[in-house]
Enzyme design. Sequence first.
Site, short mmCIF file in Angstrom:
data_model
loop_
_atom_site.label_atom_id
_atom_site.label_comp_id
_atom_site.label_asym_id
_atom_site.label_seq_id
_atom_site.Cartn_x
_atom_site.Cartn_y
_atom_site.Cartn_z
N ASP A 49 1.08 -1.28 0.16
CA ASP A 49 0.14 -0.09 0.22
C ASP A 49 0.92 1.25 0.03
OD1 ASP A 49 -2.42 1.33 0.63
OD2 ASP A 49 -2.06 1.61 2.23
N LEU A 50 0.62 2.50 -0.25
CA LEU A 50 0.51 3.91 -0.36
C LEU A 50 0.89 4.36 0.95
CD1 LEU A 50 3.25 5.83 -2.47
CD2 LEU A 50 1.40 6.42 -3.18
N ASP A 51 -0.74 5.10 1.42
CA ASP A 51 -0.93 5.87 1.94
C ASP A 51 -0.48 5.51 3.49
OD1 ASP A 51 -1.45 8.10 3.80
OD2 ASP A 51 -3.49 7.46 3.39
N THR B 138 1.51 10.38 3.74
CA THR B 138 0.36 11.02 3.47
C THR B 138 -1.48 11.70 3.53
OG1 THR B 138 -0.25 10.00 1.45
CG2 THR B 138 1.11 11.25 0.40
N LYS C 237 -9.08 5.56 5.20
CA LYS C 237 -7.94 5.01 4.90
C LYS C 237 -7.58 4.29 3.93
CE LYS C 237 -4.40 7.28 8.32
NZ LYS C 237 -3.75 6.78 9.42
N SER D 33 -2.37 0.31 -4.58
CA SER D 33 -3.06 2.08 -3.30
C SER D 33 -3.77 2.56 -4.47
CB SER D 33 -1.51 2.91 -4.12
OG SER D 33 -2.76 4.09 -3.58
N ALA D 34 -5.44 2.97 -3.58
CA ALA D 34 -6.49 3.60 -4.27
C ALA D 34 -5.50 4.67 -5.02
CB ALA D 34 -7.51 3.52 -3.25
N LYS E 139 -10.72 -0.52 -2.17
CA LYS E 139 -11.10 -1.93 -0.90
C LYS E 139 -11.67 -1.33 -0.38
CE LYS E 139 -6.16 -0.74 -1.76
NZ LYS E 139 -5.14 0.39 -0.98
N GLU F 186 -0.13 -3.42 4.60
CA GLU F 186 -1.24 -2.75 5.06
C GLU F 186 -1.48 -2.04 6.17
OE1 GLU F 186 -4.25 -0.35 3.28
OE2 GLU F 186 -4.23 -1.30 1.80
N ASP F 187 -1.42 -0.11 6.51
CA ASP F 187 -1.76 -0.14 7.80
C ASP F 187 -3.23 0.26 6.81
OD1 ASP F 187 -2.11 2.41 5.07
OD2 ASP F 187 -2.50 3.49 6.44
P1 B16 Z 1 -6.42 9.92 -4.55
P2 B16 Z 1 -3.50 4.21 -0.12
C1 B16 Z 1 -5.91 5.98 -0.51
O1 B16 Z 1 -4.08 5.46 -0.76
C2 B16 Z 1 -6.05 6.57 0.68
O2 B16 Z 1 -5.33 6.33 1.85
C3 B16 Z 1 -6.93 7.39 0.51
O3 B16 Z 1 -7.15 8.47 1.77
C4 B16 Z 1 -6.85 8.12 -0.42
O4 B16 Z 1 -8.64 9.21 -0.96
C5 B16 Z 1 -7.06 7.24 -1.75
O5 B16 Z 1 -6.02 6.72 -1.77
C6 B16 Z 1 -6.85 7.80 -3.34
O6 B16 Z 1 -6.07 8.77 -3.46
O7 B16 Z 1 -7.56 10.99 -4.31
O8 B16 Z 1 -4.91 10.41 -4.00
O9 B16 Z 1 -6.37 9.33 -5.35
O10 B16 Z 1 -3.34 4.26 0.89
O11 B16 Z 1 -4.47 3.08 -0.84
O12 B16 Z 1 -2.22 4.26 -0.79
MG MG Z 2 -2.95 3.37 3.40
#
Ligand code: B16
Ligand code: MG
Length: 221
Positions: free
Chosen positions: A13-15, A21, A49, A118-119, A149, A173-174
């Site tokens: 996962d990224l964030d 972030t 998240k 990542s999302a 997710k 994953e967090d």
């Molecule tokens: P964006 P992850 C997610 O990242 C974030 O945790 C979530 O808060 C955010 O809304 C989502 O990405 C979409 O991000 O607006 O940059 O497309 O944890 O899946 O890496």
């Molecule tokens: Mg995350």
Amino acid sequence: MGSMSTQPAFLFDLDGVIVDTAKYHFWAWKRLAEGLGIGFDEEQNEQLKGVSRVESLNRILKWGDKTLCPDEFAEALDRKNRDYLSYVEQMQPDEILPGVSEFLSQCRALGIPVALGSASKNAPLILDRLGLRAQFDAVVDGNSTQRSKPDPEVFLLGARALGVAPDRCVVFEDAQAGIEAAHRAGMKAVGVGHASELSEAEVRIPGFLDLLPTALLERLS
Ligand code: B16
Ligand code: MG
């Protein structure tokens, strides 16, 4: 490392795993929500998240008991993202979470395939800002997925991109939604951080500092 079919692969996962972030998402969502007359706190941010941008706005509107017409909805998403990007553009490689760069380098040295799952639609930009793009064999993000997710789509696409069977994949994953997504994909999950929601993960780690991929695989077997 065994044959192709038994070789493990890691999906990150990224964030919250590679970089924090979440605070930038929080500042941007808070400004947007308050502009719409909706209160927004850190506890609500926690619940976003791993949740996609569209689904995040849906939840905020629901909390505030507000609706937007399609044009206003699209404009709000765009406004939030521009605000978020103003923070992302300032990011530096020193924001990579402790031990992550070293862990990724060791994966490379051991021949463990590594993908991002990542999302975020901004994931490629963030990896570039951090100088981490070359460390990943595949990047699956919000641009290539349809479902948020806890749907397993993002991780199943990651496994396919790496050419590794899902049951050989380990997801870092967090967020609870991400751990559920990993399990629904038939993968093992490593919970990163201290959050109580991580109890479903097979293994929990506080972070990547001083963690060796080999020691982690040992704990998972
Ligand atoms: P964006 P992850 C997610 O990242 C974030 O945790 C979530 O808060 C955010 O809304 C989502 O990405 C979409 O991000 O607006 O940059 O497309 O944890 O899946 O890496
Ligand atoms: Mg995350």
